[in-house]
Write an enzyme that holds these catalytic residues in place. Structure first.
Site, PDB file in Angstrom:
ATOM      1  N   LYS A  97       0.825  -1.221   0.000  1.00 14.78           N
ATOM      2  CA  LYS A  97       0.000   0.000   0.000  1.00 14.78           C
ATOM      3  C   LYS A  97       0.854   1.263   0.000  1.00 14.78           C
ATOM      4  O   LYS A  97       0.608   2.187  -0.774  1.00 14.78           O
ATOM      5  CB  LYS A  97      -0.930  -0.039   1.216  1.00 14.78           C
ATOM      6  CG  LYS A  97      -1.973   1.062   1.248  1.00 14.78           C
ATOM      7  CD  LYS A  97      -3.025   0.810   2.292  1.00 14.78           C
ATOM      8  CE  LYS A  97      -2.499   0.855   3.704  1.00 14.78           C
ATOM      9  NZ  LYS A  97      -2.003  -0.402   4.237  1.00 14.78           N
TER      10      LYS A  97
ATOM     11  N   THR B 269       4.011   1.477  -0.933  1.00 17.41           N
ATOM     12  CA  THR B 269       4.730   1.476  -2.205  1.00 17.41           C
ATOM     13  C   THR B 269       3.848   2.016  -3.322  1.00 17.41           C
ATOM     14  O   THR B 269       4.289   2.827  -4.154  1.00 17.41           O
ATOM     15  CB  THR B 269       5.205   0.049  -2.540  1.00 17.41           C
ATOM     16  OG1 THR B 269       6.015  -0.438  -1.467  1.00 17.41           O
ATOM     17  CG2 THR B 269       6.004   0.016  -3.828  1.00 17.41           C
TER      18      THR B 269
ATOM     19  N   ARG C  56       2.329   8.200   6.729  1.00 12.54           N
ATOM     20  CA  ARG C  56       2.685   8.082   8.142  1.00 12.54           C
ATOM     21  C   ARG C  56       4.173   7.791   8.333  1.00 12.54           C
ATOM     22  O   ARG C  56       4.837   7.295   7.433  1.00 12.54           O
ATOM     23  CB  ARG C  56       1.877   6.952   8.788  1.00 12.54           C
ATOM     24  CG  ARG C  56       0.383   7.188   8.825  1.00 12.54           C
ATOM     25  CD  ARG C  56      -0.354   5.964   9.323  1.00 12.54           C
ATOM     26  NE  ARG C  56      -0.161   4.822   8.433  1.00 12.54           N
ATOM     27  CZ  ARG C  56      -0.404   3.555   8.765  1.00 12.54           C
ATOM     28  NH1 ARG C  56      -0.844   3.273   9.980  1.00 12.54           N
ATOM     29  NH2 ARG C  56      -0.225   2.582   7.909  1.00 12.54           N
TER      30      ARG C  56
ATOM     31  N   LYS D  42       7.706  -6.556  10.367  1.00  9.90           N
ATOM     32  CA  LYS D  42       7.270  -5.881   9.144  1.00  9.90           C
ATOM     33  C   LYS D  42       8.439  -5.330   8.342  1.00  9.90           C
ATOM     34  O   LYS D  42       8.407  -5.271   7.121  1.00  9.90           O
ATOM     35  CB  LYS D  42       6.299  -4.737   9.501  1.00  9.90           C
ATOM     36  CG  LYS D  42       5.698  -4.054   8.275  1.00  9.90           C
ATOM     37  CD  LYS D  42       4.733  -2.959   8.683  1.00  9.90           C
ATOM     38  CE  LYS D  42       4.157  -2.267   7.456  1.00  9.90           C
ATOM     39  NZ  LYS D  42       3.268  -1.148   7.815  1.00  9.90           N
TER      40      LYS D  42
ATOM     41  N   ALA E  35      -3.636   1.275  12.622  1.00  9.11           N
ATOM     42  CA  ALA E  35      -5.056   1.273  12.265  1.00  9.11           C
ATOM     43  C   ALA E  35      -5.828   0.111  12.886  1.00  9.11           C
ATOM     44  O   ALA E  35      -7.055   0.131  12.889  1.00  9.11           O
ATOM     45  CB  ALA E  35      -5.218   1.231  10.745  1.00  9.11           C
TER      46      ALA E  35
ATOM     47  N   PHE F 152      -3.603  -0.664   7.078  1.00  5.74           N
ATOM     48  CA  PHE F 152      -4.227  -1.979   6.913  1.00  5.74           C
ATOM     49  C   PHE F 152      -5.327  -1.939   5.850  1.00  5.74           C
ATOM     50  O   PHE F 152      -5.268  -1.159   4.905  1.00  5.74           O
ATOM     51  CB  PHE F 152      -4.720  -2.503   8.258  1.00  5.74           C
ATOM     52  CG  PHE F 152      -3.603  -2.791   9.228  1.00  5.74           C
ATOM     53  CD1 PHE F 152      -2.537  -3.595   8.876  1.00  5.74           C
ATOM     54  CD2 PHE F 152      -3.613  -2.238  10.501  1.00  5.74           C
ATOM     55  CE1 PHE F 152      -1.497  -3.855   9.759  1.00  5.74           C
ATOM     56  CE2 PHE F 152      -2.566  -2.495  11.396  1.00  5.74           C
ATOM     57  CZ  PHE F 152      -1.514  -3.313  11.019  1.00  5.74           C
TER      58      PHE F 152
ATOM     59  N   PHE G  15       3.391  -8.344  -9.059  1.00  5.36           N
ATOM     60  CA  PHE G  15       4.531  -9.113  -8.583  1.00  5.36           C
ATOM     61  C   PHE G  15       5.094  -9.920  -9.753  1.00  5.36           C
ATOM     62  O   PHE G  15       4.351 -10.261 -10.689  1.00  5.36           O
ATOM     63  CB  PHE G  15       4.118 -10.059  -7.451  1.00  5.36           C
ATOM     64  CG  PHE G  15       4.062  -9.397  -6.098  1.00  5.36           C
ATOM     65  CD1 PHE G  15       5.006  -9.689  -5.124  1.00  5.36           C
ATOM     66  CD2 PHE G  15       3.069  -8.484  -5.784  1.00  5.36           C
ATOM     67  CE1 PHE G  15       4.966  -9.089  -3.872  1.00  5.36           C
ATOM     68  CE2 PHE G  15       3.014  -7.871  -4.541  1.00  5.36           C
ATOM     69  CZ  PHE G  15       3.980  -8.180  -3.584  1.00  5.36           C
TER      70      PHE G  15
ATOM     71  N   TRP H 219       6.929  -1.047  -7.889  1.00  6.63           N
ATOM     72  CA  TRP H 219       8.084  -1.595  -7.175  1.00  6.63           C
ATOM     73  C   TRP H 219       9.265  -1.734  -8.133  1.00  6.63           C
ATOM     74  O   TRP H 219      10.394  -1.395  -7.782  1.00  6.63           O
ATOM     75  CB  TRP H 219       7.730  -2.949  -6.560  1.00  6.63           C
ATOM     76  CG  TRP H 219       8.802  -3.478  -5.660  1.00  6.63           C
ATOM     77  CD1 TRP H 219       8.923  -3.265  -4.314  1.00  6.63           C
ATOM     78  CD2 TRP H 219       9.921  -4.299  -6.036  1.00  6.63           C
ATOM     79  NE1 TRP H 219      10.047  -3.906  -3.836  1.00  6.63           N
ATOM     80  CE2 TRP H 219      10.677  -4.538  -4.865  1.00  6.63           C
ATOM     81  CE3 TRP H 219      10.348  -4.840  -7.245  1.00  6.63           C
ATOM     82  CZ2 TRP H 219      11.835  -5.311  -4.875  1.00  6.63           C
ATOM     83  CZ3 TRP H 219      11.513  -5.606  -7.254  1.00  6.63           C
ATOM     84  CH2 TRP H 219      12.237  -5.837  -6.082  1.00  6.63           C
TER      85      TRP H 219
END
Length: 564
Positions: A76, A78, A99, A110, A278, A306, A387, A415
Site C-alpha cells: 500500500k 509502495t 505516516r 514488518k 489502524a 491496513f 509481482f 516496485w
C-alpha cells in the site's frame, strides 16, 4: 531497466536526492518556512503557510487503502509513493502525505515502512529509524503525564485519584511483550505505591492519536488537557488539565506537530508525519500534514493503515469528519498473491498460477470496493500491484471481474519501475476525478447522534457485514459510564485484527454468519473518539521468533544494511 533484485535499502542508498530546499521550492515553500534536519529532511512551519495560503483553493485528495492484509504483503505504501510519482510524471503538482514508521515493527516482523523497490521515500534509513524525533517526543510527553499521575498520588493525592482506576499507561516505541502487564511502585513508600500497570507501543498511545488529530498548537493543548488519566474515589474522571500537565506536554510536542518534508526517489515532495496503528487507533497521518499538502498541491496522495475496513473506515468516519476533509477518489490496492491467500492457498504456494484461487479470493476485494462506493459514496479504482510471479491470465481475470461490477481497475508496477510503473494508474485516477461533474459527497455508516452501541453495530453490520455485535457486561458498563459523562456523541474506533473483516484472524475472504465481540470500551478523549476493543487485540506487540533486528547491521563507515 532497473535491477529489481536490489534490496530496498540498496536502492535507497544508491539514490541521489535533491537538497531539501529544492524540494520545498517545488511547493512554494521558502527558506523562512523550513527547519532543516540535515541536507534532505526538514520540518515545515505549517501555521505560517496555512495563514499565507488561507484563501487558496485546496487540491484533490486521493486515499490509498487495500484489501485485508496477508503475510504476503500488499504494498500500500509502495503504491502510494508510486502513484504520487506517476502523477508528477504527468505534469501535475503532486504531494505525498503518509505516516512515519514505528521502531517496533521496523525491528520486529514488518521491516521498513518507507515504500519499496523504486517507489520509496528517502532518506530511507533516517525515516525508518529516529527521523526527526517525533515518536521520541510523543513517548516523553506520554510518560511525563504518567509520572505526574503517580507523583500526585505520592505527594498526598489531593485529587483523590483511585490507584485501582488509573487508565493512562506508559509507552515505548518498541515491541516488548514483557511490558504489557507489570507491577510497579515496589520498594517501599519512598518509591511509590505498588499497582498493576503496563506499557503500550508509542504508535498505539493516546498522545499519538491526539497529536495526529490536532489542527494546531492551541488545539493540541486543549485536546491534551481533556485526556482522562483515571478516576477518583467517587468515580469522577480525572483529566490531564486537573494535573496541570497540558502546558509542559505541549511544550514537548511543539516540534513534533510540525510536518516533516522529504522526497521520493523521483524527487516528488513528501510529508511523512506521525502514525497511529489502524488496528488499534485511527491509522492515518496527521491532520496538519494532510491539510498543508492540500494547500500546496493539485493532487495529494495519502494512505490509511491496513485494509479498508480498518484504516479507510476510520480515515473517513473519524479524521475526515473531524477535519472537514472530502476525498475525490479512493484507490484500493490488491495483489494476485493476496487474493490467492484469501482463496485458501498457503503462503509458500502463492507464486504458482492458480486462477481458481484468484476467483475464490475476489469476494474480499469486492466487499472492500462495495463499501467505498456504496457505504461511503466515493469513486473507487482498484490498483493491481504487480509481482513478478503474476501471470497475464490472472491479471486479466481480476480486471474482468472488477469491470463486471463497474469498478475501475489499473495495473501498477511501481516496485520495479517507480513512477513509470504507475502511468496507467495515475492516468486512470486523474480521469476518474476529472469525469466527476460535482465533487463526491462523503457518506457515513452512522450518525454521531446515535448511541455508542448503535455506532459500533453500524460499523460491524454495514462495513464488516457481521450479523450483529455481542457486547460483554464489562463493555456495557463502560459504555453506560462514557455516555453518562457526555461522551456518547463521539465517533467510534473499533480495534480489531487486520487480517479479517471479523474479529477472528482465521476467517479470511469475505466471511458471513458471525458476530463481532466487544470486550472493552475506552475513551481517547484527546483524540476525540471512543475505542471498542474486540477479539485478542493488543496495544503492545511482541517480537517474532526471528526479529528483523537480527538482520540489521552497520559497518565501520556507518553504512546500514539489512534494514529492509
Amino acid at each position: 531497466m532497473p535491477n529489481t533484485y536490489k534490496s530496498d535499502i540498496e536502492i535507497a542508498q544508491g539514490a541521489k536526492p535533491e537538497p531539501i530546499g529544492q524540494i520545498a521550492a517545488k511547493l512554494g515553500i521558502g527558506e523562512d518556512y523550513l527547519e532543516r534536519y540535515g541536507k534532505y529532511k526538514a520540518k515545515v512551519d505549517y501555521g505560517a503557510i496555512m495563514a499565507r495560503d488561507k484563501s487558496s483553493r485546496d487540491g484533490k485528495l486521493i486515499l490509498v487503502t487495500a484489501i485485508s492484509p496477508t503475510p504476503a504483503g500488499e504494498g500500500k505504501t509502495t503504491t502510494s509513493v508510486g502513484l504520487a510519482d506517476g502523477l508528477s510524471r504527468l505534469g501535475h503538482k503532486a504531494v505525498l502525505a503518509i505516516r512515519e514508521p514505528s521502531l517496533g515493527p521496523v525491528f520486529g516482523v514488518k521491516g521498513g515502512a518507507a515504500g519499496g523497490g523504486y517507489a520509496q521515500v528517502v532518506p530511507m534509513e533516517d525515516i525508518n529509524l529516529h527521523f526527526t524525533g517525533d515518536l521520541h517526543a510523543i513517548t516523553c510527553a506520554n510518560n511525563l503525564l504518567a509520572a505526574l499521575v503517580d507523583n500526585h498520588i505520592a505527594q498526598g493525592n489531593p485529587l483523590k485519584i483511585d490507584g485501582r482506576k488509573i487508565v493512562f499507561r506508559r509507552c515505548l516505541d518498541m515491541n516488548d511483550r514483557q511490558l504489557r502487564n507489570i507491577v510497579d511502585g515496589l520498594g517501599g513508600k519512598v518509591n511509590g505505591a505498588p499497582r498493576e500497570d503496563g506499557f503500550d507501543i508509542t504508535a498505539a498511545s493516546e498522545i499519538m492519536a491526539t497529536l495526529c488529530m490536532a489542527s494546531d498548537i492551541k488545539d493540541l493543548k486543549r485536546r491534551i488537557g481533556r485526556i482522562i488519566v483515571g478516576y477518583d474515589t467517587d468515580d469522577n474522571p480525572v483529566t490531564a488539565s486537573k494535573l496541570k500537565a497540558e502546558g509542559a506536554m505541549t511544550a514537548l510536542l511543539k516540534e513534533a506537530i510540525k510536518p516533516n518534508l522529504v522526497q521520493t526517489l523521483e524527487h516528488t515532495p513528501a510529508f511523512v508525519h506521525l502514525g497511529p496503528f489502524a488496528n488499534i487507533a485511527h491509522g492515518c497521518n496527521s491532520v496538519v500534514a494532510t491539510k498543508l499538502s492540500l494547500k500546496l498541491g493539485d493532487y495529494v496522495v495519502t494512505e490509511a493503515g491496513f485494509g479498508a475496513d480498518l484504516g479507510a473506515e476510520k480515515f473517513l468516519d473519524i479524521k475526515c469528519r473531524s477535519a472537514g476533509l472530502n476525498p475525490s477518489a479512493v484507490v484500493v490496492v490488491a495483489t494476485i498473491r493476496a487474493l490467492k491467500f484469501h482463496g485458501g492457498v498457503a503462503k509458500e504456494d502463492l507464486g504458482k498460477p492458480n486462477l481458481d484461487a484468484v476467483i475464490k479470493g475476489m469476494p474480499n476485494l469486492i466487499r472492500h470496493t462495495n463499501n467505498i462506493t456504496q457505504e461511503f459514496g466515493l469513486p473507487c479504482i482498484v490498483a493491481i500491484n504487480k509481482f513478478p510471479t503474476d501471470t497475464d491470465a490472472e491479471v486479466a481475470l481480476i480486471a474482468a471481474e472488477c469491470r463486471k461490477l463497474g469498478v475501475n481497475v489499473a495495473l501498477s508496477d511501481v516496485w520495479a519501475k517507480g513512477g513509470e510503473g504507475a502511468a496507467a494508474l495515475a492516468s486512470a485516477v486523474v480521469e476518474l476525478i476529472s469525469s466527476q461533474k460535482t465533487a463526491p459527497k462523503l457518506k457515513h455508516p452512522y450518525s454521531l447522534e446515535l448511541g455508542l452501541s448503535d455506532k459500533i453495530r453500524a460499523v460491524a453490520t454495514r462495513i464488516y457485514k457481521a450479523d450483529g455485535v455481542v457486547v460483554s457486561d464489562i463493555a456495557k458498563a463502560q459504555i453506560a459510564k462514557l455516555e453518562s459523562m457526555g461522551l456518547g456523541k463521539l465517533p467510534v474506533c473499533i480495534a480489531k485484527t487486520q487480517y479479517s473483516f471479523s474479529d477472528n484472524p482465521s476467517l479470511l475472504g469475505a466471511p458471513t454468519g458471525y458476530n463481532i465481540s466487544v470486550k472493552n470500551v475506552k475513551v481517547s478523549a484527546g483524540a476525540g473518539f471512543v475505542v471498542a476493543l474486540t477479539g485478542d487485540i493488543m496495544t503492545m506487540p511482541g517480537l517474532p521468533k526471528v526479529p528483523a533486528a537480527e538482520g540489521i547491521d552497520i559497518d565501520d563507515s556507518g553504512r546500514i544494511t539489512g534494514l529492509f
